[in-house]
Each structure stands twice: as structure tokens, then as C-alpha cells.
Design an enzyme around this catalytic site. Structure first.
Site, short mmCIF file in Angstrom:
data_model
loop_
_atom_site.label_atom_id
_atom_site.label_comp_id
_atom_site.label_asym_id
_atom_site.label_seq_id
_atom_site.Cartn_x
_atom_site.Cartn_y
_atom_site.Cartn_z
N SER A 1 8.33 0.82 -4.73
CA SER A 1 6.96 1.28 -4.84
C SER A 1 6.08 0.18 -4.27
O SER A 1 6.17 -0.98 -4.70
CB SER A 1 6.60 1.56 -6.31
OG SER A 1 5.34 2.19 -6.37
N GLU A 2 5.26 0.51 -3.28
CA GLU A 2 4.64 -0.54 -2.48
C GLU A 2 3.58 -1.36 -3.23
O GLU A 2 3.12 -2.38 -2.74
CB GLU A 2 4.06 0.03 -1.17
CG GLU A 2 2.87 0.96 -1.34
CD GLU A 2 3.30 2.42 -1.33
OE1 GLU A 2 4.44 2.73 -1.74
OE2 GLU A 2 2.48 3.28 -0.93
N ASN A 3 3.21 -0.91 -4.43
CA ASN A 3 2.30 -1.74 -5.22
C ASN A 3 3.03 -2.91 -5.87
O ASN A 3 2.38 -3.72 -6.54
CB ASN A 3 1.55 -0.91 -6.27
CG ASN A 3 2.47 -0.09 -7.14
OD1 ASN A 3 3.45 0.48 -6.67
ND2 ASN A 3 2.16 -0.05 -8.42
#
Lengths: 212, 234, 212, 234
Positions: A46-48
Site C-alpha cells: 500500500s503506497e502510503n
């Protein structure tokens, strides 16, 4: 009968291989997680700032400090690691993610992708989409074959501002599967059940080779 | 050199001025410096340029500073969740610069690390690339992006000590470490100030050198998308 | 009587202020740690990845995983944090270190510094010196006023390959203290005990103003 | 996808070839992949370009690969502790490229993060700047340095799990995390392989995505400069 959302997600899940690190976009791509083969080991990014994304939490597990890039509450796994946004996009930009599955407004026959802005409408921003399509090794788009008004979304050239140039490797729609060669050239490789090549042709603007 | 301040209001004293650039950590409403944003609003400071991945929601986070029109310009990657934002933007009251999320994160990291420019393939061939220097490396085209620094960075951490050492929790880390490094002055709000020596030195996410002031805050930690699954009946 | 190594280190320690983050080079600069005023809070950085460097260990505390940039065994403090070399030089390059105290072979009146290579001799490398002098807010050189053969080390121009251009803010030698203005211009501001301005002049090539 | 291998020899199988570029973690003799270096020597691979901050000592670390003349070129910041190195370099048998230490660290980090070039003021006006692109930002001059990647990265960590997640200990971290990120193949040797889930997810220094193979090694951990102080008598 064309594929529904779950059929498309199920088909997209077949693009995963054992050991893959995968980033899933919002919408149908999120459903893909439900269809990953039990025999293979896949890690979701998840790119966060997270590798090893687990399922949604039970009510009593909800943690405001634990969300995915769609801002949904999620859970962690035994393999999970957390890191900063800079480190996260270092992974993405550096080509360490094997596969990105995301939605689109338009895809061109040369692999151009548009999925972030419609001129004249309020633009919410590209978020991490431009980084993902530029950096991830393989980009698979999952989308309806046509817009709600019936207009084709697989085009000669995108009419909307691009998210990335020549970045799409595969498109999965409700009508079938297309591969896009490096450097351009679209090929229809699978048809949804009871869908004919003519059905596809009649709702596609892009040129494509037929190899079903 | 005392870094611990009593509250957000006192921590902001002497470092706020009209027209300043502020970096504000967080992703969505996760890991945002709630207390410092509210206190910044209360200072009445105007014409802010705010660098933040998102812009909060109408009544929480940076939305508070939008309601009072204290923000002149936002540099963000995604701003979808805020009606007042939309209104001000469409009416031309608010400037907006979109950066791809990874480019924004790297620009903050670069600013903190003394790197004024770097090359990325993110955005090549898109609107984002217009007017930017293009350069080929090994036959591929990249664009140059610049480092960002801020007059003030406000960040939210989980725990911190009197030296300003910080640790973050889960995905609330996000933009906070890079922004902490890129502020001329950085103020951190934490859930708990712990005794010096109680943080594991191998696991300090932001070393105290980047943090000039630190406060203990009270955190509502609002959730934007509460998604849950149901337990199957036994 | 000229200053000895400890006098020079003691003088250099006066450049520290409360709250400073300081990087100390190898040799005399290492001694500076012994003279830091008890009333001020100073944090020592070691560029191999540590903030909050403690003293040498007792014999039973020696840890091969805990060394400074001079590869000496050291100890940690309650404030210590460890990080990667990239993060460490991010701090340095990004201007977060307040003061660097290091040795030199030559310093020019415009602040140029040479301390890493002698052409024709085996070159060991610059290590972190070029990063430190380029990135740290204030650079103080501590060195003997002349070479072992008596040749001046404070010069009009450095003869050796540079470590940095116009980077030195202060030079502390066994004869006294010099300040170098931003953009160049050297000024003698202190004399060691029983050293005269003429003593200094006779062993200095660089032009300098006298302000003692 | 099994990442755990039995030993250094088997971990190197299929990933070694003459003329390859290898990144090797460590600072001095601290945090070096002792086992993998020795096993790399035993493969007999030739004409290596080795990127490592230092070059070991004569009989330990990268010195082992120098003695057998398997290294064609070193990219390092400091190589002072090795007589065989000096002999080969002075006789022209060994190529050497010096990088400032921070530039070297950042080049590895950039390579791993998909950044082919970045600007730094380190080395401006020195030999290091010769032939490099110069550019002004805000009136100051910077030079461009390029990202580095390696065919193989060998790193040493403290603990790791079957997914390749790694943690480092104290100053043995140094170059290891960036080099892990910049290898087309990265092999980690650890002191202990721990059960999945026993590393704190907030404190994993190198996520497993960067590590393709992992082994448990035996570590001598030689000390270069044993400096101690004496306890005052009570």
C-alpha cells in the site's frame, strides 16, 4: 455474457505469480485480493507506507493509524513492514514492485493511460498513480470496456490528459483481455464468456490484433 | 536547549509569519498534526503555502485553515475530500500545484537532505512534465524535480523524548519523517513524551536533530473510511 | 609558548553552543569532546550513522557493532539514535549539523581547504570530509600552524587538491585563531600565550588582518 | 518462493558471473557480509567491480578478494587499511574510483529508488567535480551525480525472517540498507533467522521486497581500532 466486476477481478488475479509484490488500486482492483491463488505467496503493497497488507479489520480491530492508500481501515500480517512515503515510492519508482493493477478512464493502443483528470471537471489529483505506472514492472488495467454512455475507452489515442505514456501492459475489461506489446500494439487474447470478436470490435476504437 | 513546550500555541510562538511555507505531515486524516493545525489557525497567520499530501476534510485537519482562508496555495497529490477546498479552487481563490505522490515525498526528502534537484521518470509525457528539464539516462527519458524546504514543518508522531527523537506508528508514519527533515523549524506533536533513553536507539524514525520543538497533543484520530468485515458465526 | 594539542582542542570546544549538533574529525578534533562545557548540551554525530556518541567503552563494554567514523569502538548514550549512511549524510548535506571540527593539510585565505590527498603519494580517499565541509553550517579547522618541515600551512592558495572551496570559517593553530569571512578574508583574532603577531607572520604565507 | 538458503555457497549459486558489479555493505569491518565475501572468493568469479565504502584489511573482508585478484575495480570513499590494495593500485592492476562517502551512500540510495541522477554541492570545486554537469540552484553551484545499481548486493544484518525482512544493529547498519535496495539480486547474511512475525513491523529497516535470498552466517566481527578507557579505581 460479459464478465462482471468479480469475474474481472478473478481474471486479474491470474496475473500474480509466486513471490510477487503487488500494488492494487481503488475499485475493482481492490477485489482482486479476494481471488489470489492459495498456492502462491503474494505480498500486497500500500503506497502510503506498508508491505504485507491484510484484510479489512473486524469491528473491534479498527485502528485509525492503519489505513491503505484508499484511506480504508485495514489490518497487518505477520510479514508486515511499515515505512515512510519516500521509502514506499522508492520501492515503486525503483522497479521493485512486480505488478500494479489499477482502473482507467482511457487506454490507447500504444499503452498510454489516462485515469486522473477530466478537463473542466474538478480535478482531485493523481495521488500515486503516475509513480505506479512509471515505476512498476508490469501494469494491468481493469476497467469496463465502455463508458457509462457507451463510448469506447480503448482508443487510438487518449483524449484525456495522460497518467503515463506507453505504460500499460494488459487491459482486462468486461469483454475480454488485451495485451499491449512494449512499444505499442494491442492484441485481444481472451474473450469473456459468450462474447464474440465482433462484440468487442463494435465497442472498441483502438486497433487490435485478434489472438483468441 | 529545551525542546519540550507546554502546548501547540506556545510551540508556535515566534516561528509564524504571513506568507510562510508550511509542511504538514499525514496521509488523509492519518498521522496529521491535529493540534498544531488548530493552533496555527488560531494564530491568524495568512497567505500560507501549505505542502501536504492531502487537504483534510471540511471540519478537520487542514480544512480548518481553508475555512478561514488562511491558505493561499496548496502543493498536494490528492485533494478530493473537501468541499470548501473545491469551492475556493474553482473560484480561483486558492492556488493548487499537483505533484505525483512519490515525487512529492521525494521532493521533501531531497529538501531535507540538501539535494536541490533529482531526476525521475514519474510524469514523463504528461502535463506534469511541461516546462521541466528532460534528460536521458541509458536511453530513457527522465524529468528533473526540485527539492522542497519549508519555513515550518508540523508533524505528528506516536512517541517522542526531550531530545526530539520520534517514533511513528503503523501507516501514520507516511510523510512525517521527510517533512520533519525539511523544515527550517520543525515542531512535532506526539501522543506521549517518554523519558530519555526509553526509545530503542536502533528504531528511532526521526532523530532529534530534525526536531526543534515538541509537544504532547490530544488526538481525535478521525477515520475517513471505516471498512470492516464481519465475524462469521461460530 | 605556543598551544599544545590539548590547548587547541580546548579552544575549539569554545565554538560549541547549547543545543549544537557537532561532527568531530579524527586526531586533535577527537580531543575536543573532552573539553565541552558541562553547562551546554551538545550532541556528537558520527557520520557512519549515529547521533549521540558517547565516550570510549570500558574493556567489558566493547562492541564490534558500535564504532565511530574513525573505526574506534565507542559507546551510546540515552539520547542515541542509529541510522543508515544515506540518512547520516542527508543530515550533513542538508545543513542540519551545526559545527564540524576537522584537521587540514592546507587552508587558503579564501577558505579553501585541502586535507585529503598528496599527489604522488598513496591516496586513501576523502571519506566523508568533502560532504562535511560542503554541508555543515560552520567548519572549524584545527591544525599545527606549519608542517613538520616548518612550511606554512595557511596559504594564499592551496597547492594540494581541494577538499572544498571557500568552506573554512575558522582555523585554530598552535599559534592562534583565525576567522575567515564568507567570501574570503582572513583575520587573526587570538594569539596563543606568549606568541606575538610577528611570530605568526613569520610562519604564515596567507595574508591576514590582525584583530587581536 | 523460498528465500532462506542453507549457506553462503548455495545462496550464490546462479547469480555470479565474471565482470559483474557487486555492492558489499559495511563500514570498515563493521557490518560486512563476511560469509558471503568468503563464498564469493570461493566461486572464483573474476573481473569484479566492487562498490563498497572500504576495501577490508589484508586477510579479512574484501581483502580476501583482492589477494586472489578477483577485483578489477573498486568504487569506495576510503581504502587506507590494506597493503595488498595499495600494491595493486600503485602497480596499476586495480582501478579505483573515489566517491565522497555521502555521495556514495546517496548514489546507492538513488539507484535503489529509481533516481538516475541528483545534484549535490559535495565536491564542487574539487577534482571530484571534473567532467560532471554543473548547475545552479538559488545562486549556488551543484554537481550531478548518478544512481548506482549492482548485479548483486551482499549485505549483513542482525536478524532476518523468511520473508527477507531485516533489522540491523547499532552502527553496523551503515551502507547495508541502501545497497540492499540497489541490487538486482540481494543476498543478506544474518546472525539469526527469526520466526515470521517476531520482528516489529514498525521497526524493519529493510523490508523483504529488497531481499531475494537470506542465510544465517557465522560472524567473527573483527574490530579494527579497539579503543577503551580504564575504570577509575573505586
Amino acid at each position: 455474457m460479459a464478465w462482471d466486476r468479480n469475474d474481472m477481478a478473478r481474471r486479474a488475479a491470474k496475473e500474480m505469480e509466486d513471490g510477487f509484490y503487488v500494488n492494487l488500486g481503488i475499485g475493482i482492483p481492490t477485489l482482486v485480493a479476494n481471488y489470489i491463488d492459495d498456492d502462491i505467496d503474494v505480498t500486497l503493497q500500500s503506497e502510503n507506507g506498508m508491505l504485507g497488507m491484510g484484510p479489512f479489520p473486524f469491528e473491534d480491530e479498527v485502528d485509525p493509524d492503519l489505513i491503505n492508500a484508499g484511506k480504508q481501515t485495514i489490518t497487518e500480517l505477520r510479514r508486515t513492514s511499515y515505512f515512510s512515503s519516500a521509502d514506499s515510492f522508492g520501492m515503486i519508482r525503483g522497479g521493485h514492485i512486480d505488478l500494479s493493477i489499477l482502473g482507467a478512464m482511457e487506454v490507447a493502443e500504444n499503452g498510454d493511460l489516462a485515469n486522473w483528470m477530466i478537463p473542466g471537471k474538478m480535478v482531485k489529483g493523481m495521488g500515486g498513480a503516475m509513480d505506479l505506472v512509471a515505476g512498476v514492472k508490469r501494469v494491468v488495467v481493469v476497467m469496463d470496456h465502455t463508458s457509462k454512455s457507451g463510448a469506447p475507452k480503448l482508443l487510438h489515442e487518449c483524449s484525456l490528459p495522460l497518467t503515463g505514456k506507453g505504460v500499460v501492459d494488459m487491459v482486462i475489461t468486461n469483454l475480454g483481455v488485451f495485451e499491449i506489446a512494449e512499444g505499442g500494439g494491442m492484441k485481444l487474447t481472451e474473450l469473456a464468456d459468450d462474447v464474440s470478436v465482433d462484440d468487442v470490435k463494435s465497442s472498441t476504437e483502438a486497433n487490435f490484433e485478434v489472438a483468441v | 536547549m529545551k525542546k519540550i513546550f507546554n502546548d501547540a500555541k506556545s510551540a508556535l510562538e515566534g516561528v509564524v509569519f504571513d506568507g510562510m511555507t508550511v509542511m504538514s505531515g499525514g496521509f488523509g486524516l492519518c498521522g496529521i498534526p491535529e493540534n498544531l493545525i488548530a493552533a496555527l489557525r488560531d494564530t491568524g497567520v495568512k497567505d500560507l503555502t501549505v505542502i501536504s499530501n492531502n487537504a483534510g476534510v471540511d471540519d478537520f485537519g487542514l480544512g480548518l485553515l481553508l475555512q478561514t482562508r488562511q491558505i493561499k496555495k496548496m502543493i498536494s497529490s490528492y485533494v478530493g475530500e473537501n468541499k470548501e477546498f473545491e469551492r475556493q479552487y474553482l473560484s480561483g481563490e486558492l492556488e493548487l500545484e499537483f505533484n505525483p505522490q512519490g515525487t512529492l515525498a521525494e521532493r521533501c526528502r531531497a529538501g531535507g537532505a540538501g539535494i536541490p534537484g533529482f531526476f525521475t521518470k514519474t510524469g514523463v509525457g504528461t502535463l506534469i512534465a511541461e516546462g521541466k528539464e528532460h534528460k536521458e539516462f541509458d536511453g530513457e527519458t527522465y524529468i528533473m524535480e526540485t527539492g522542497l524546504v519549508a519555513d515550518l514543518s508540523i508533524v505528528k508522531a506516536w512517541k517522542g523524548d526531550e531530545q526530539g527523537n520520534l517514533i511513528f506508528r503503523k501507516t501514520a508514519r507516511n510523510f512525517n519523517p521527510m517533512m520533519a527533515s525539511a523544515g527550517k523549524v520543525t515542531i512535532a506533536e506526539v501522543e506521549e513524551i517518554v523519558p530519555l533513553g526509553s526509545l530503542d536507539p536502533d528504531n528511532i524514525h526521526t532523530p532529534g536533530i530534525f526536531v526543534q520543538r515538541i509537544i504532547k497533543g490530544e488526538h481525535e484520530k478521525r477515520i475517513e473510511q471505516r471498512t470492516v468485515r464481519e465475524r462469521e458465526n461460530a
